[in-house]
Structure formats: structure tokens, C-alpha cells
Scaffold this active site. Structure first.
Site, PDB file in Angstrom:
ATOM      1  N   LYS A 162     -10.355  -3.578  13.265  1.00 49.46           N
ATOM      2  CA  LYS A 162      -9.188  -2.894  13.785  1.00 49.46           C
ATOM      3  C   LYS A 162      -8.826  -3.456  14.136  1.00 49.46           C
ATOM      4  CE  LYS A 162      -8.067   0.742  10.766  1.00 49.46           C
ATOM      5  NZ  LYS A 162      -7.127   0.647   9.555  1.00 49.46           N
TER       6      LYS A 162
ATOM      7  N   GLY B 247       0.397  -0.998  -0.051  1.00 48.85           N
ATOM      8  CA  GLY B 247      -0.529   0.708   0.316  1.00 48.85           C
ATOM      9  C   GLY B 247       1.393   0.899   0.219  1.00 48.85           C
TER      10      GLY B 247
ATOM     11  N   ASP C  89      -3.215  -6.959  -7.690  1.00 49.34           N
ATOM     12  CA  ASP C  89      -4.597  -6.771  -5.868  1.00 49.34           C
ATOM     13  C   ASP C  89      -3.439  -7.370  -4.989  1.00 49.34           C
ATOM     14  OD1 ASP C  89      -6.008  -7.050  -4.314  1.00 49.34           O
ATOM     15  OD2 ASP C  89      -7.168  -9.113  -5.381  1.00 49.34           O
TER      16      ASP C  89
ATOM     17  N   TYR D  86     -16.551   5.030  13.890  1.00 52.81           N
ATOM     18  CA  TYR D  86     -15.463   4.287  13.808  1.00 52.81           C
ATOM     19  C   TYR D  86     -15.006   3.608  14.955  1.00 52.81           C
ATOM     20  CZ  TYR D  86     -10.399   4.277  11.789  1.00 52.81           C
ATOM     21  OH  TYR D  86      -9.854   3.926  11.041  1.00 52.81           O
TER      22      TYR D  86
ATOM     23  N   PHE E 154      -2.026  -0.267  -6.111  1.00 50.52           N
ATOM     24  CA  PHE E 154      -3.418  -0.757  -6.759  1.00 50.52           C
ATOM     25  C   PHE E 154      -3.321   0.763  -7.426  1.00 50.52           C
ATOM     26  CE2 PHE E 154      -6.817  -4.490  -7.618  1.00 50.52           C
ATOM     27  CZ  PHE E 154      -6.436  -3.831  -8.537  1.00 50.52           C
TER      28      PHE E 154
ATOM     29  N   LEU F  51      -2.302  -1.017   3.168  1.00 48.14           N
ATOM     30  CA  LEU F  51      -3.739  -0.952   2.715  1.00 48.14           C
ATOM     31  C   LEU F  51      -4.783  -0.088   3.622  1.00 48.14           C
ATOM     32  CD1 LEU F  51      -3.777  -4.794   1.111  1.00 48.14           C
ATOM     33  CD2 LEU F  51      -2.703  -2.807   0.520  1.00 48.14           C
TER      34      LEU F  51
HETATM   35  P1  NAD Z   1      -4.787   5.754   1.341  1.00 51.97           P
HETATM   36  O1  NAD Z   1      -6.112   5.171   0.531  1.00 51.97           O
HETATM   37  O2  NAD Z   1      -4.055   7.168   0.889  1.00 51.97           O
HETATM   38  O3  NAD Z   1      -3.846   4.468   0.672  1.00 51.97           O
HETATM   39  C1  NAD Z   1      -3.959   2.866   0.062  1.00 51.97           C
HETATM   40  C2  NAD Z   1      -2.855   2.423   0.106  1.00 51.97           C
HETATM   41  O4  NAD Z   1      -3.804   0.630  -0.463  1.00 51.97           O
HETATM   42  C3  NAD Z   1      -2.296   2.857  -1.753  1.00 51.97           C
HETATM   43  O5  NAD Z   1      -1.303   2.908  -2.301  1.00 51.97           O
HETATM   44  C4  NAD Z   1      -3.656   1.966  -2.668  1.00 51.97           C
HETATM   45  O6  NAD Z   1      -3.466   1.794  -3.919  1.00 51.97           O
HETATM   46  C5  NAD Z   1      -3.160   0.561  -1.518  1.00 51.97           C
HETATM   47  N1  NAD Z   1      -4.767  -0.514  -2.434  1.00 51.97           N
HETATM   48  C6  NAD Z   1      -5.707  -0.266  -2.285  1.00 51.97           C
HETATM   49  N2  NAD Z   1      -6.288  -1.338  -2.714  1.00 51.97           N
HETATM   50  C7  NAD Z   1      -4.928  -3.039  -3.055  1.00 51.97           C
HETATM   51  C8  NAD Z   1      -5.461  -3.678  -3.725  1.00 51.97           C
HETATM   52  N3  NAD Z   1      -5.994  -4.327  -3.685  1.00 51.97           N
HETATM   53  N4  NAD Z   1      -4.072  -4.044  -3.815  1.00 51.97           N
HETATM   54  C9  NAD Z   1      -2.689  -3.615  -3.276  1.00 51.97           C
HETATM   55  N5  NAD Z   1      -2.435  -2.422  -3.011  1.00 51.97           N
HETATM   56  C10 NAD Z   1      -3.888  -1.535  -2.615  1.00 51.97           C
HETATM   57  O7  NAD Z   1      -5.159   5.208   2.068  1.00 51.97           O
HETATM   58  P2  NAD Z   1      -4.755   5.541   3.977  1.00 51.97           P
HETATM   59  O8  NAD Z   1      -5.042   6.602   4.466  1.00 51.97           O
HETATM   60  O9  NAD Z   1      -2.779   6.045   3.909  1.00 51.97           O
HETATM   61  O10 NAD Z   1      -4.304   3.917   4.735  1.00 51.97           O
HETATM   62  C11 NAD Z   1      -3.597   3.050   4.976  1.00 51.97           C
HETATM   63  C12 NAD Z   1      -3.750   2.461   6.326  1.00 51.97           C
HETATM   64  O11 NAD Z   1      -3.783   3.502   7.510  1.00 51.97           O
HETATM   65  C13 NAD Z   1      -5.210   2.060   6.653  1.00 51.97           C
HETATM   66  O12 NAD Z   1      -4.970   1.080   7.401  1.00 51.97           O
HETATM   67  C14 NAD Z   1      -5.908   3.135   7.391  1.00 51.97           C
HETATM   68  O13 NAD Z   1      -7.353   2.894   8.387  1.00 51.97           O
HETATM   69  C15 NAD Z   1      -5.009   3.801   8.200  1.00 51.97           C
HETATM   70  N6  NAD Z   1      -5.203   4.914   9.160  1.00 51.97           N
HETATM   71  C16 NAD Z   1      -5.215   6.118   7.734  1.00 51.97           C
HETATM   72  C17 NAD Z   1      -5.958   7.520   8.686  1.00 51.97           C
HETATM   73  C18 NAD Z   1      -6.441   8.790   8.047  1.00 51.97           C
HETATM   74  O14 NAD Z   1      -6.713   9.978   8.333  1.00 51.97           O
HETATM   75  N7  NAD Z   1      -6.522   7.905   7.151  1.00 51.97           N
HETATM   76  C19 NAD Z   1      -5.129   7.016  10.679  1.00 51.97           C
HETATM   77  C20 NAD Z   1      -5.220   6.381  10.893  1.00 51.97           C
HETATM   78  C21 NAD Z   1      -4.681   5.219  10.690  1.00 51.97           C
END
Ligand code: NAD
Length: 396
Positions: A244, A48, A111, A235, A74, A139
Site C-alpha cells: 500500500k 476489478g 487477466d 496490515y 477475473f 484489484l
Molecule cells: P474483492 O476481492 O471483492 O475484489 C477484487 C476484484 O479484483 C474482483 O473484481 C476480481 O475479479 C478482480 N481481480 C482479481 N484478480 C484479477 C486479475 N488478475 N485480473 C482481473 N481482475 C482481477 O476485493 P476488495 O476487498 O473489494 O478489494 C479491492 C481493493 O480495495 C483492494 O486494493 C483492497 O486492498 C482495498 N480495500 C479493501 C478493504 C476491505 O475491507 N475489503 C478496505 C480498504 C481497502
């Protein structure tokens, strides 16, 4: 072609290659300005890795501790007349910068939930790096295809037990309204856990372990969120919260599995930030707008890069992870500080469409959102013709 933002609800359907490159360069500059991360990771797999927290993890590892990185994502490549997704341009820019700095970087687009992707990545680790000493699992996806049965699971963002009504922000119009969300029904909970829980993290680690490509002392980390009580029904106590919890279950199991390698699994609880994933969660954009204002005013605001730099530099790689009572790393500590939460809480009660500009940082929310897609970055000529069909160097 000239590329401008096209926002549809909570996504932007276009992205700008030079703007995304500038966004990546800005993040690299943040890490470099802080100097090297002593004892940081050297060979890192980021699952990811193209946007949000995963991209920033890859940048912090590469430019903070000269790590070789393998990234999995992805994304959709661009065509002559159609821009790629932002994560594609981010990854192209990251690889270019890594090559210029003499750092190994290889990327895989496809994927991550599939067995085929795991096998491909393991073959690359064996061929190029031998082993990895850090695995970041970042991811965020609305769906997952089960690699064993082919069943497609869908995740939902719903409360559990009863419906939930709360203030909400329409991020297109700036109108503060009320949203009411019906509770999870049927198999919503297990479906969401199957997508956003820990099973796939476990599948990755099992496969890496079995292939012998995890180095002694390996660390792995997956990301979670807890946040304030106003968001708990949707959440922490909602369907995503169940997923989570499952991530934490897997973290404990992985800890035991990695013990013979003197390895460690972590869940890191990160700050609420504007990413493609978080902008899709009801209520959260309003909370983020209020939070940004308070944290910017008190000088503690961080974006994904500052968060991930701090995670590696001050927690995972300096012998002082400061786990909480449940064993989680908390880089959401500044967000959750009582003074910050009490001010956000007061403003939450008062906020409406008219006073949002004063009580919250909606302008900051919007500019952060557009930056995710490479728009609004300084020094980028958005009126200039640009080639949308650039490649990610390591992807043939
Ligand atoms: P994001 O949408 O920016 O990134 C998601 C990533 O996953 C991307 O690189 C995407 O290409 C990849 N991805 C998705 N489906 C895929 C697949 N099938 N195969 C390969 N790659 C795939 O999201 P984010 O906010 O950075 O979230 C990442 C993690 O951080 C998650 O677990 C989220 O719950 C957690 N998180 C986010 C926040 C927030 O406020 N954004 C806060 C705390 C924790």
C-alpha cells in the site's frame, strides 16, 4: 439446479445468480435513493469491477451519474451443473440493469495484469467512448504474472521483523482463538509489493495515457486500508502495508504525469468491510465483527456501496476531497473516529468465544459474507430451480 452455500474456510465455492442480482439491485437502490451525483464521472473504467469495492464503484458511477462503464475482472462463468463465481453473476446483473436504464456497459473477463487485456480495453474505449474521465483501480489478487518477464509473483499476509500473535476469529465456528503468524522471509516483501503495490496501476495509466484515451480532468483512484493499531503488525506494518505504501508512491507519480491533462490521482483509504479479499486476512474478521456492532449501534455503519457513493458524491466530485496530511482521501473517517475506536479497543481486550455474540456482530459478519455470494437475500426463492449458466451480455 438448486444452489446452496458451500463454505470452505474463508471462501464460498458456490454463488446464486438471482441472489447476486438482488445484491446488485439493492446497491443500485441505495445510490438512486440519494439522488444524482452532481458533476459525477461520465465515462468510467473500473479495473476489478465484479465484487467488493470495485463493483460498488461501478454501480455508484453508473446509477449516481449516468456513467458509461467498462469493467474488467477475473471470474469463472457457470456451466449447466456448476455455478459461476459471484463476480460473474454480479456483472451479468449489473449489465442487465444498466441496459434497462439506457446506460452503456461493457465487460472484459481475463487477466488485468496482462498487456493483452490493456490493449483490448483501450481498443474498446477508442471504438465506443473515445476517452474515459475516471479510472478506478480495485484489484485484489493473491498472484500476478509479470507482463514483461512472465514471472509469477505471490503475495503473502505476514508481519515484518517479528512474529505476531493476536486474537482471531474462526468464521466457520465462531470460536475466538489466538493466531500466531511468522514474519516475512526471503523475498516475501517484494513479491507482495509486486502483486498488490502500484506497478500495475502505473502500467494501466501509462498505456491509457499513451493511447490518448484519458480525457482532460481525468481522475484515477486506487484503494487502501490503514485501520487500528491492533491490526497494524499484520496490515499497515506488514507485507500488505508495504504494498500500500508503494501504491501511494505511484499515486504521487501519476499526479505528476496527469498534470498536463489537469488530471488527478488519488489513494482512497476505505473502511474495513467483509469482502472476498478481506475475509482472507487473519485477525481482520474479528475486528470487523466488533466494528460492525459499534457502528451499527451508533448509526454510522456503511457497506461498500455507501462508501463508494460517498467517495464520489462528497469527495472526488464535489470539489471538497478533504485529503489528509499524506494527500489521501479518507472515507474510513467514521471507522477511525476516536469514540468508535476506543469502544472497539475496549471490547477487543474482553472478547472471547462466549461473549462474541454480545460484544460483536458475528451474525452480521456471517450474513454479509453470505450476501457476497448471493445467499440470504430477501425475496429470493432459494428452493427454486435456477440456471447457473447465464451469460454476461457483453461477453461473447
Ligand atoms: P474483492 O476481492 O471483492 O475484489 C477484487 C476484484 O479484483 C474482483 O473484481 C476480481 O475479479 C478482480 N481481480 C482479481 N484478480 C484479477 C486479475 N488478475 N485480473 C482481473 N481482475 C482481477 O476485493 P476488495 O476487498 O473489494 O478489494 C479491492 C481493493 O480495495 C483492494 O486494493 C483492497 O486492498 C482495498 N480495500 C479493501 C478493504 C476491505 O475491507 N475489503 C478496505 C480498504 C481497502
Amino acid at each position: 439446479m438448486i444452489i446452496s452455500p458451500k463454505v470452505r474456510g474463508f471462501i464460498c465455492t458456490t454463488a446464486h445468480p438471482e441472489g447476486c442480482a438482488k445484491h446488485v439491485a439493492d446497491q443500485i437502490a441505495v445510490v438512486k435513493s440519494r439522488g444524482p451525483i452532481a458533476n459525477g464521472p461520465k465515462k468510467v473504467l473500473v479495473i476489478g469491477s465484479s465484487t467488493g469495492y470495485g463493483l460498488s464503484s461501478r454501480i455508484a458511477a453508473a446509477f449516481g451519474s449516468d456513467a458509461a462503464t467498462i469493467g474488467v475482472f477475473f471470474e469463472r462463468p457457470g456451466e449447466e451443473s456448476r455455478p459461476a463465481t459471484a463476480g460473474w453473476y454480479n456483472s451479468a446483473a449489473f449489465e442487465k440493469e444498466a441496459a434497462a436504464a439506457g446506460l452503456y456497459a461493457r465487460s472484459f473477463n481475463g487477466d488485468a495484469f496482462s498487456d493483452a487485456m490493456k490493449a483490448e480495453v483501450i481498443a474498446a474505449i477508442k471504438a465506443d467512448l473515445g476517452q474515459v474521465d475516471c479510472v478506478v483501480y480495485s484489484l485484489a489478487s493473491p498472484r500476478r504474472t509479470d507482463p514483461k518477464t512472465g514471472e509469477v509473483y505471490s503475495s503473502v499476509l505476514k508481519p515484518i521483523g517479528q512474529s505476531y500473535s493476536a486474537k482471531n476469529l474462526n468464521t466457520n465456528t465462531g470460536v475466538v482463538n489466538e493466531v500466531s503468524i511468522e514474519p516475512a522471509q526471503g523475498d516475501d516483501i517484494p513479491q507482495t509489493v509486486a502483486v498488490m503495490g502500484g506497478e500495475d496501476w502505473m502500467f494501466w495509466m501509462d498505456a491509457l495515457l499513451e493511447a490518448g484515451v484519458l480525457a482532460e480532468g481525468v481522475q484515477t483512484v486506487a484503494y487502501s486500508y490503514i485501520g487500528p493499531e491492533v491490526t497494524w503488525p499484520i496490515y499497515k506494518q506488514g507485507t500488505i502495508g508495504k504494498a500500500k505504501e508503494d501504491l501511494e508512491r505511484v499515486q504521487r507519480e501519476l499526479d505528476a504525469k496527469l498534470a498536463p491533462l489537469k488530471g488527478k490521482a488519488w489513494v482512497s483509504v476505505n473502511k474495513a468491510l467483509v469482502t472476498q479479499a478481506s475475509s482472507a486476512i487473519p485477525v481482520v474478521p474479528l475486528y470487523i465483527s466488533l466494528l460492525y456492532k459499534v457502528m451499527k449501534d451508533e448509526g454510522t455503519h456503511e457497506d461498500t456501496i455507501e462508501q463508494m457513493d460517498r467517495l464520489f458524491r462528497d469527495r472526488m466530485y464535489n470539489g471538497n476531497p478533504q485529503p489528509d496530511e499524506a494527500g489521501r482521501i479518507r472515507v474510513d473517517d467514521w471507522e477511525m473516529a476516536p469514540a468508535v475506536q476506543s469502544l472497539v479497543g475496549e471490547r477487543w481486550k474482553e472478547v472471547n468465544t462466549e461473549n462474541l455474540g454480545e460484544l460483536g456482530d458475528f451474525a452480521g459478519y456471517q450474513s454479509s459474507f453470505l450476501r457476497l455470494f448471493g445467499f440470504g437475500l430477501e425475496g429470493v426463492d432459494y428452493a427454486a430451480d435456477t440456471n447457473p449458466a447465464i451469460g454476461v451480455p457483453s461477453i461473447k
